[in-house]
Design a protein around this motif. Sequence first.
Motif, short mmCIF file in Angstrom:
data_model
loop_
_atom_site.label_atom_id
_atom_site.label_comp_id
_atom_site.label_asym_id
_atom_site.label_seq_id
_atom_site.Cartn_x
_atom_site.Cartn_y
_atom_site.Cartn_z
N SER A 106 7.62 -9.69 -5.86
CA SER A 106 8.43 -9.70 -4.64
C SER A 106 9.92 -9.68 -4.92
N ILE A 107 10.34 -10.26 -6.05
CA ILE A 107 11.77 -10.39 -6.34
C ILE A 107 12.22 -9.45 -7.44
N PHE A 108 11.53 -9.48 -8.57
CA PHE A 108 12.01 -8.76 -9.74
C PHE A 108 11.70 -7.27 -9.69
N ASN A 109 10.50 -6.90 -9.24
CA ASN A 109 10.18 -5.47 -9.16
C ASN A 109 11.17 -4.68 -8.30
N PRO A 110 11.44 -5.12 -7.05
CA PRO A 110 12.41 -4.37 -6.24
C PRO A 110 13.81 -4.36 -6.83
N MET A 111 14.16 -5.40 -7.61
CA MET A 111 15.48 -5.44 -8.23
C MET A 111 15.55 -4.54 -9.46
N VAL A 132 0.84 -1.20 0.00
CA VAL A 132 0.00 0.00 0.00
C VAL A 132 0.87 1.25 0.00
N THR A 133 1.93 1.23 0.80
CA THR A 133 2.82 2.40 0.87
C THR A 133 3.47 2.68 -0.48
N GLU A 134 3.89 1.63 -1.17
CA GLU A 134 4.52 1.84 -2.49
C GLU A 134 3.50 2.41 -3.48
N CYS A 135 2.26 1.90 -3.43
CA CYS A 135 1.21 2.46 -4.30
C CYS A 135 1.10 3.97 -4.11
N LEU A 136 1.03 4.39 -2.86
CA LEU A 136 0.82 5.81 -2.56
C LEU A 136 2.07 6.64 -2.85
N LEU A 137 3.25 6.07 -2.64
CA LEU A 137 4.48 6.80 -2.96
C LEU A 137 4.58 7.06 -4.46
N LEU A 138 4.14 6.11 -5.27
CA LEU A 138 4.16 6.33 -6.72
C LEU A 138 3.20 7.44 -7.12
N VAL A 139 2.08 7.56 -6.41
CA VAL A 139 1.16 8.67 -6.66
C VAL A 139 1.81 9.99 -6.28
N VAL A 140 2.47 10.01 -5.13
CA VAL A 140 3.14 11.22 -4.66
C VAL A 140 4.22 11.65 -5.66
N MET A 141 4.96 10.68 -6.18
CA MET A 141 6.02 11.00 -7.15
C MET A 141 5.44 11.54 -8.45
N SER A 142 4.28 11.02 -8.86
CA SER A 142 3.65 11.56 -10.08
C SER A 142 3.17 12.99 -9.85
N TYR A 143 2.68 13.28 -8.64
CA TYR A 143 2.25 14.65 -8.31
C TYR A 143 3.45 15.59 -8.31
N ASP A 144 4.58 15.10 -7.81
CA ASP A 144 5.81 15.90 -7.81
C ASP A 144 6.22 16.26 -9.24
N ARG A 145 6.15 15.29 -10.16
CA ARG A 145 6.49 15.55 -11.56
C ARG A 145 5.48 16.50 -12.20
N TYR A 146 4.22 16.36 -11.83
CA TYR A 146 3.18 17.26 -12.35
C TYR A 146 3.47 18.71 -11.96
N VAL A 182 5.90 2.57 -12.51
CA VAL A 182 4.44 2.51 -12.34
C VAL A 182 3.86 1.37 -13.16
N GLY A 183 4.31 1.22 -14.40
CA GLY A 183 3.79 0.16 -15.25
C GLY A 183 4.06 -1.22 -14.68
N LEU A 184 5.29 -1.44 -14.18
CA LEU A 184 5.64 -2.74 -13.61
C LEU A 184 4.82 -3.03 -12.35
N PHE A 185 4.76 -2.05 -11.45
CA PHE A 185 4.11 -2.29 -10.16
C PHE A 185 2.60 -2.45 -10.31
N TYR A 186 1.97 -1.47 -10.93
CA TYR A 186 0.51 -1.50 -11.02
C TYR A 186 0.03 -2.59 -11.98
N GLY A 187 0.81 -2.85 -13.03
CA GLY A 187 0.39 -3.88 -13.97
C GLY A 187 0.26 -5.24 -13.31
N THR A 188 1.30 -5.67 -12.58
CA THR A 188 1.24 -6.97 -11.92
C THR A 188 0.23 -6.97 -10.78
N ALA A 189 0.16 -5.87 -10.01
CA ALA A 189 -0.74 -5.83 -8.85
C ALA A 189 -2.21 -5.88 -9.28
N ILE A 190 -2.58 -5.15 -10.32
CA ILE A 190 -3.98 -5.15 -10.77
C ILE A 190 -4.37 -6.51 -11.33
#
Length: 310
Positions: free
Chosen positions: A278-283, A108-122, A247-255
């Motif tokens: 659990s293994i490839f995304n963090p790497m 959940v924290t990673e989901c929200l951090l990716l949103v925060v990072m997109s807002y920062d870029r915006y 974002v594509g890697l994380f949300y794609g697999t999670a959804i």
Amino acid sequence: MGDNMTSVTEFTLLGFPLGLRIQILLFGLFSLFYACTLLGNGLILGLIWLDSRLHTPMYFFLSHLATVDIAYACNTVPQMLVNLLKPDKPISFAGCLTQTFLFLTFAVTECLLLVVMSYDRYVAICHPLRYPAIMNWRVCITLVLTSWTIGVLLSLIDLMLLLPLPFCRFQKINHFFCEIMAVLKLACVDTHINEIVVLAGAISVLVGPLSSIVISYMCILCAILRIQSGEGQRKAFSTCSSHLCVVGLFYGTAIIMYVGPRYGNPKEQKRYLLLFHSIFNPMLNPLIYSLRNLEVNNALKRVLGIERDL
């Protein structure tokens, strides 16, 4: 059923029921991936700490993303490596639920951090003159603390609903870690409410935040297209491309795992998607940011240059 219910003290993770040679091969391979995850994300954290030019909101958020990735891997991979060498070694009931809670918290924290990072870029691209005022350090710290707090609270809800459930004896979890849906299947009572809560939570932290990210990048794209110079457009795209890949890697697999349609053999598909998650995304995340980010590459060159001088 009363004879089958007891106070469960441990679970057995079935993991990957393969031959001994293949398990040893997977142990070596996953150990290498685990080491790369720790090294890559540790390198990102070290560069951000050592290079003052990276002391900006964007890299402050990236440092927390790297921290989550390290925690993600440390929560699931060591137990999986143990099971590959000792398939019958059990995990305690408390340890299993702790692993479930931490996995949900980090997800959940990673989901929200990716949103925060997109807002920062915006803000950086659409409102560059107001960026220092909008993304001040007080706002950045608040956004990060909010992400962690929501992650903990939502995970506590699932944990509180899971704790009172009675479990049958001889518990074997058909997974390589204590994933919440796999644990729920071992309860001796109807878990329909728990499953609804998990699905509702997955939708709220995946579909909602992803919609926010899509809207942010639609605005960013419009702003980039209004930039007159080609160099300015390339620079703006380069600051967003790394984040979009993550974002594509994380949300794609999670959804696909929690919200997508069920077809074929969903249990096996979900298990392998979670393995990737659990293994490839963090790497892959630190590789994406280091290979596609000029500032990170320059920071690495500066740090290596200082070390050579010393």
